[in-house]
Design an enzyme around this catalytic site. Sequence first.
Site, mmCIF file in Angstrom:
data_model
loop_
_atom_site.group_PDB
_atom_site.id
_atom_site.type_symbol
_atom_site.label_atom_id
_atom_site.label_comp_id
_atom_site.label_asym_id
_atom_site.label_seq_id
_atom_site.Cartn_x
_atom_site.Cartn_y
_atom_site.Cartn_z
ATOM 1 N N GLY C 45 7.421 21.703 -0.536
ATOM 2 C CA GLY C 45 6.600 22.236 0.897
ATOM 3 C C GLY C 45 8.054 23.708 0.356
ATOM 4 O O GLY C 45 8.156 24.529 1.330
ATOM 5 N N ARG C 337 2.168 5.028 -19.519
ATOM 6 C CA ARG C 337 1.888 4.368 -19.073
ATOM 7 C C ARG C 337 1.414 3.160 -18.778
ATOM 8 O O ARG C 337 1.326 1.879 -18.602
ATOM 9 C CB ARG C 337 2.730 4.900 -17.341
ATOM 10 C CG ARG C 337 3.664 5.874 -17.847
ATOM 11 C CD ARG C 337 3.818 6.687 -16.265
ATOM 12 N NE ARG C 337 5.215 7.667 -16.862
ATOM 13 C CZ ARG C 337 5.352 8.348 -15.312
ATOM 14 N NH1 ARG C 337 5.471 8.777 -15.159
ATOM 15 N NH2 ARG C 337 7.392 8.585 -15.972
#
Lengths: 255, 262, 644
Positions: C45, C337
């Site tokens: 943003g 992961r």
Amino acid sequence: MSGNMNLTLKVWRQKNESSKGQFVTYKAGDVSPDMSFLEMLDVVNEGLVKKGDEPIHFDHDCREGICGSCSLHINGRPHGPKHGVATCQLHMRSFEDGQTVVIEPWRASAFPIIKDLATNRSAFERIQRAGGYVSVNTGGVPDANEIAIPKVIADEAFSSATCIGCGACVAACKNASAMLFVSAKVSQLALLPQGQPERYRRVQAMVAQMDEEGFGSCTNTGACEAECPVGISLTNIARMNRDYFTAKLFKEDEV
Amino acid sequence: MSNFAQTFSSSLGKKLIMSLTGLFLCTFLIVHLVGNFQLFKDDNGQAFNSYAYLMTHFTPIKVVSYLLYTSIIVHALYALILTMGNRKARPVGYAVQAGNANSPWTSRNMGILGTILLIFIVIHMGDFWWKYHNAELPYAKYEISLDNPQDIKVSELPWDAKRLIHSDYVDTQAGKEIVVSKDLYKVVAKAFTTPWYVALYVLSMVALSFHLIHGFRSAFQTIGWDHKKYVPLIRFLGVWIFGVLIPLLFAAMPIFFLLKNY
Amino acid sequence: MKLDAKIPEGPLAEKWSKHKFNLKLVNPSNKRKYTVIVVGTGLAGASAAASLAELGYNVKAFCFQDSPRRAHSIAAQGGINAAKNYQNDGDSVYRLFYDTVKGGDYRAREGNVYRLAEVSVNIIDQCVAQGVPFAREYGGLLDNRSFGGSQVSRTFYARGQTGQQLLLGAYSALNRQIHNGKVEMYTRHEMMDVVTVDGKAQGIITRDLVTGKIESHAGHAVLLCTGGYGNVFYLSTNAMGCNVTAAWKAHKRGAYFGNPCFTQIHPTCIPVSGDHQSKLTLMSESLRNDGRVWAPKTIELAQKLRKGEIKVTDLKEEDRDYFLERKYPAFGNLVPRDVASRNAKEAVDAGKGVGASGIAVFLDFADAIKRLGEDAVRAKYGNLFDMYYQITDENPYKQPMRIYPAVHYTMGGLWVDYNLQTTVPGLYCLGEANFSDHGANRLGASALMQGLADGYFVIPYTVGDYLATIGPKAVDTSHPAFAQTKKEVEDRISKLLSLKGTKTINEYHRELGLIMWEYCGMARTEEGLIKAKGLISALREDFWKNAIVSGINEEFNQNLEGAGRVADFLELGELMVDDALNRKESCGGHFRVESQTEEGEALRDDENFAYVAAWEYAGDNQPEVLHKEELVYENVKLTQRSYK
């Protein structure tokens, strides 16, 4: 679980900026030493909500010591008794069973209280906006390895850049001075080659905004450095002073 | 507002004024101390009185001394202005503040220490500076043997408005140098045999010590003189020379007189 | 509606440059006639808002925090990938592209990922120019490290806080534009809904979190940069405020939700210590470079450990099961992961968990300390060890750490096309909030890269094309759609505030989290998911009857904020379960127990599931409609991942 604690909390409650606040006493029972301070407050708040009371409002977000939202003045110290951590990383094992814990908001005219323990720190925003940047647009920049920066300088700039903007420096300072915060940003960019073109403009603009916000002045007590959760050093303040006087007395850049 | 006016009205500018006046006062302390060593001389104040005359009547020194008085006033005034600003920055204080946990006591109490010092300076100047300039003090006449400068004969002359504050001539026939001086030494010696007065001095020197332990180093920080290699030196000077040695030597003077008379 | 990803034609390497040329430009003098709304000011943003303002657009930016600097991007530790090949170790844009597609278990779009790899190099240049203090070598040039099992050193980092430094860079660029008057910044404002006019996004409704004022804001385009929804699990490494509200409201206004079940569980987090726990703390993946993961060999030993009858240091070498090294001799402790996480869960499920709760395994540095010395270990991991010590009160130099996986990132998010536009014209989605680049599993140091790529280098081009198309006609909040949406927002708030039941918002959130973690967490079964669907739906129903929401709207009311967010999580949770149910294959972070190889590894089903599941909201309590965007692989050959 055995070893749990009972604490008495004296918490500053204030409905909004304009109303008068006061301390309200709460009992925090069955507090696990593994809880963080904010989790302890969560539990107290759950109890309050269930009773139909208003929960204690306080700013918090990441709860891992990096976002700088949390901001409690605990038993006379910003972020509590433990050195080098923000309130969210303060654990209840730093307290003793039966202890009375006084919780206050940051106190400074530049940080008006929003509610209870939450304060408005937008003064910091305005200081950053006044000049805490390098004026480059997106695109059109040189390759990242175009400029070599000595590792010591890069590391020093990094240390200044670690400031999380929590405001503990202002809270700790007997004068509510924001010098440590402002100087950290000024220093980061003053140290790096990228910051040089605007170096003397920036320091003047940011200091002027800092003064306008109504922070106190620095009397070099060092409380800010001692209470800073990320260990921003006083050297930054000296560096900013140096740059500011150089700018004002010897440079032609004006803001 | 001009650039300079703006600079010195900023929070940093005000601090710069504090710093520069403070450091100037520090350098004065050294001069004052060295001069006052004359008090320890066993010459019935001849050297001291000559020194007092030099300090008050030699033009360059007079200029500097007015700069000094201005510095004291400016230093105190700006301290007051800054303190009021700082009070305004935190209108509602903390119920609990554990200051000792994060900062030295001295650094937080510069105002109190400075006020003690200001009161001391007023008393000190009133008792000595003012009296020396305006009071009807007796004179001391020193007859110094030219053959042996250690051989000094002293006698008291009464106050006489027509007499010079200080005169110095050589009587070749008598083989003596005759020095006649307004006798500030006597005033000092008398004051320093009064226990409460000595106590006030010693207490003030303690305040000076604390004030300088923080103030000296702080002045350098404010100017921005912060360098890894030199900070230890500044700290050393601030604590041991300005914070301990100088106040100790100043305090030694009244104690010296007090003990001498017991 | 047929999904059109709008991936440009042509060879992979030329797609983006060609596309940039084909995009329409806005006349420079017209740019100031447009307003772009940016919601969320984290990496994506802030970088988007700053870059658009620099181009001359007016930007209104919103964040719920009191400063853009506090967005959760700040907490990223490890680093940011870029195909700079500064280390001369064979890296290239193509290799980064390939690694990302493979790491994502072949559920990401080739075109998007290639563009990501392509602009990654510009990101580093941009950040350095802003003064981001990346780690450097003694020669003064940038340092790199290898991260997340990658075979090249392409990760740029700033000690353990790359996220903070990158965010502060983007924040400074944003501040400059606020100072210049090109960005109007609204802090402590939460987006409550998107306003659509004639099917196009034209504004948002916000709530001022301090005064409670409900405000309407109009703009020519709306950019959602609102982060991930990992907090649906209650306990995650996300910040307390992270939420799905903006994305969820957009979803309800017509934006499809892509792959909602794709969540990343990070293996090395500090385990839960009790019911009071409010969030989980991640410790950098780099710990697995030297730490060895193990659990006690037998259940009996684990039980004794839990009861404190024996100490961990009493356990002999033969009593320890280094399960990752045993099962994956080639990669050992450095498996991706998802694999590491799942194996830790298996050990705990088998009753071999450690710690008082029994929900943890060990990460042991004894060997590393013996081999390298304590000082060397301290130099490498000192800050992480200190953090662990601080939180657990156990000294990791003396005894092994206890770790357990925790929800860390959501690969799913609003479906967007190549231009980052959602299925609602004028509504864009950037960063973690969209679904686009990581497929079913995100590689380490890629989240920061994606957020900044979207904000700095993609959206400034693509949104221009849309703005040029709609023209610089003034927009304001006078259209009845604003009043209507505002009323809906107010009604919902009133409804929430009328809840005066017996259970707190936190209790609902925690309960939802437990359901999600149990049934839609590291391993998912059809049976469990069906059960979860029922549980969530019942919980949601109960929420709207028995929750307690305190206070009033016209004040700073954190309880009300939380209530709105949890209400949305209660809806999202069910969609995640639906998506997980639909995807009968295992891929990346999504492990369906029914779909595994003989050795117990995730088994993909490319024939039936090589698509993006994009869900369309069909109304309250209606089943959502599934749309499929087929994934086409022209450059990468799909293979089964193997780390044996």
